[in-house]
Write a protein that holds these residues in place. Sequence first.
Motif, short mmCIF file in Angstrom:
data_model
loop_
_atom_site.label_atom_id
_atom_site.label_comp_id
_atom_site.label_asym_id
_atom_site.label_seq_id
_atom_site.Cartn_x
_atom_site.Cartn_y
_atom_site.Cartn_z
N LEU A 298 15.84 -9.26 115.25
CA LEU A 298 15.50 -7.91 114.79
C LEU A 298 16.71 -7.29 114.15
N CYS A 299 16.28 -6.25 113.25
CA CYS A 299 17.20 -5.85 112.18
C CYS A 299 17.15 -4.20 112.46
N GLY A 300 18.37 -3.40 111.99
CA GLY A 300 18.00 -2.24 112.14
C GLY A 300 17.00 -1.54 111.32
N THR A 301 16.57 -2.21 110.14
CA THR A 301 15.40 -1.66 109.32
C THR A 301 14.15 -1.93 110.20
N ASP A 302 14.00 -2.88 110.85
CA ASP A 302 12.79 -3.06 111.99
C ASP A 302 12.60 -1.98 112.80
N GLY B 81 9.73 -7.99 111.40
CA GLY B 81 10.48 -8.82 111.31
C GLY B 81 10.83 -9.48 110.22
N HIS B 82 11.89 -10.17 109.83
CA HIS B 82 12.42 -10.50 108.41
C HIS B 82 13.66 -11.23 108.88
N GLU B 83 13.81 -11.62 109.91
CA GLU B 83 14.86 -12.65 110.11
C GLU B 83 14.35 -13.71 110.97
N MET B 84 13.90 -14.72 110.57
CA MET B 84 13.40 -15.68 111.42
C MET B 84 13.47 -17.11 110.95
N GLY C 88 8.85 -9.48 97.93
CA GLY C 88 8.17 -9.40 99.16
C GLY C 88 9.58 -9.04 100.24
N TYR C 89 9.07 -8.21 101.06
CA TYR C 89 10.24 -7.73 102.01
C TYR C 89 9.47 -7.36 103.17
N GLY C 90 10.49 -6.80 104.16
CA GLY C 90 9.79 -6.38 105.51
C GLY C 90 8.94 -5.14 105.51
N GLY D 81 19.08 -14.47 107.51
CA GLY D 81 17.84 -13.86 106.79
C GLY D 81 18.11 -12.39 106.20
N CYS D 82 18.97 -11.89 106.95
CA CYS D 82 19.09 -10.34 106.50
C CYS D 82 20.62 -9.88 106.85
N ALA D 83 21.06 -9.85 108.05
CA ALA D 83 22.25 -9.26 108.26
C ALA D 83 23.49 -10.05 107.79
ZN LIG Z 1 17.03 -6.27 107.86
#
Ligand SMILES: [Zn+2]
Length: 368
Positions: free
Chosen positions: A44-48, A67-70, A121-123, A166-168
């Motif tokens: 999980l990311c801060g954006t989540d 969730g966008h880091e998987m 497409g994004y989170g 995937g993100c960070a």
């Molecule tokens: Zn993120």
Amino acid sequence: MPIPTSTRAAVLTAHGQPLTVGEIPLPSTVKPGAALVQISCTSLCGTDVHLWNGNMTFDGMLPMVLGHEMVGTVVAVGDGTVDTLGRTVSVGDRIGWSESTCGTCFGCTVLREPVACSSRGYGFMQRSDRPPYATGGLVEYCYVTPGAAKLLLPDTVADTHAAMSGCAAKTVLRAFSRVGGIRPGSSVVVQGAGALGLYATAFAQISGAGRVVTVGGPDDRLHAATRFGATDTVGLSGTPQDRIEHVTELTSGGADYVFDFAGAPTVGEEAIGMAAQRGTVAIVGSTGPVPAPVSLGTVMGKELSVVGSLNGDIADYYRAVEFFGTFGDRFPWDELFSAPVGLGSASDALASMHRLGEIKAVVDPRLP
Ligand SMILES: [Zn+2]
Ligand SMILES: [Zn+2]
């Protein structure tokens, strides 16, 4: 195995409320270029966290799957699905992927920058009540759309590392790339001691910085920063002016590079103040509240370069995976990740991240 027609998912139906764990549909067919993946790891990311608590919100975004880091293993694949290097994607392959892009808009074709795609497409575009339903990470089975750039993952890269790429991680790599890389021996300030800040601290150290000053909190994160290569740390107890003076002293007159991975209201003002004459300031984390004004006279007088950097694309993702393949043993990366939990505990994990407890929560949707 028969292709699943629905999946367990943790769905955000109202900001600030626990996620609803239940079944959502899956598309009835896997389109050409698409894949259906059983998720093994979502970080999980801060954006989540911002999307969950409503600090970040968009009209009509709910219900959605966060969730966008998987990362996961392919269980079904459409005709002709290949990864970004043109390699065939088959059932059983472990893949990661970056945001989907259209390939036909101005950003895609003229700028040739996937992050500038007008329908990227994004989170926060992961509605769970519209096809293809399950495109976020907090699902057991995830539909990876044809437009999402996929990558077959090397066995040498851990699930958590591939997920974070995937993100960070890709966000940090892009920011360092946007400033043209850093000069060996230079001084670098990293604003923020979350997952991005700690990773950026290590990245600066590996890149050859002579001095790496991590600014942030709480104290346990600053202690972690020293284990990730910070030569100095500065806490948040004083005023912005105190921090500027402290960093200026540590860097003998100002830092060659200042990276904002914090996004707090005063980071811009502090970044401009901490930068050396002819220094470079990269703005990466400023998604948050209204910023304090910055002194344009100082930008002029110091002849600063100010660069924005927005997330990252499949190229940054590839480089992030490559980075972990090379430096997977170099720093105690596992300190960034909590022990994996199931979908039912994802709400607690988000709340913990919000309280600055866990740095990066990890969900394995296969767990009960
Ligand atoms: Zn993120
Ligand atoms: Zn586009």
